[in-house]
Structure formats: C-alpha cells, structure tokens
Design a protein around this motif. Structure first.
Motif: not given
Length: 67
Positions: A12-16, A18-22
């Motif tokens: 998902y994409y965080d508030e900034h 950035y791509v964040v892997f689950t």
C-alpha cells in the motif's frame, strides 16, 4: 518471486506516498531481506545490530495495549 503485486494485498502507499510491503507479501517472499521493513514477520532476523534491537523495541511498544 516473479508475479504481479496487488495493491492492498502485497503493498500500500503510506501518507507520504512511499510503497509499504504488507506482512502477507513478506511471508510469501519467505525471508527477512534485512532492510528493516515496517511489517517484517521475521523479527528483523537479517537486520544488523544495533538497528535490529531498535526495531524490535519499536515493534513491541506499538503492540502493547494502551492504558
């Protein structure tokens, strides 16, 4: 792992932005990459000290129940 990643399941994409892997993505990968990922299910086993201890402390604080 040569498969197409699915937004919402693998990342998902965080508030900034950035791509964040689950956690599910990391589990399917099968090992800790050593980068200190936010949702690492492997307790950061490949992250060098002292960063590993810092990340484990942060993770523990985040999962403690609030008083």
């Amino acid at each position: 792992m040569n498969r197409q990643l699915i937004e919402g399941k693998d990342f998902y994409y965080d508030e900034h932005g950035y791509v964040v892997f689950t956690e599910a993505y990391h589990i399917s990968k099968g090992y800790c990459c050593g980068h200190g990922c936010r949702h690492c299910p492997f307790d950061y086993e490949s992250v060098p000290e002292p960063k590993r201890s810092e990340l484990l402390t942060q993770k523990q604080k985040a999962t403690e129940p609030k008083a």
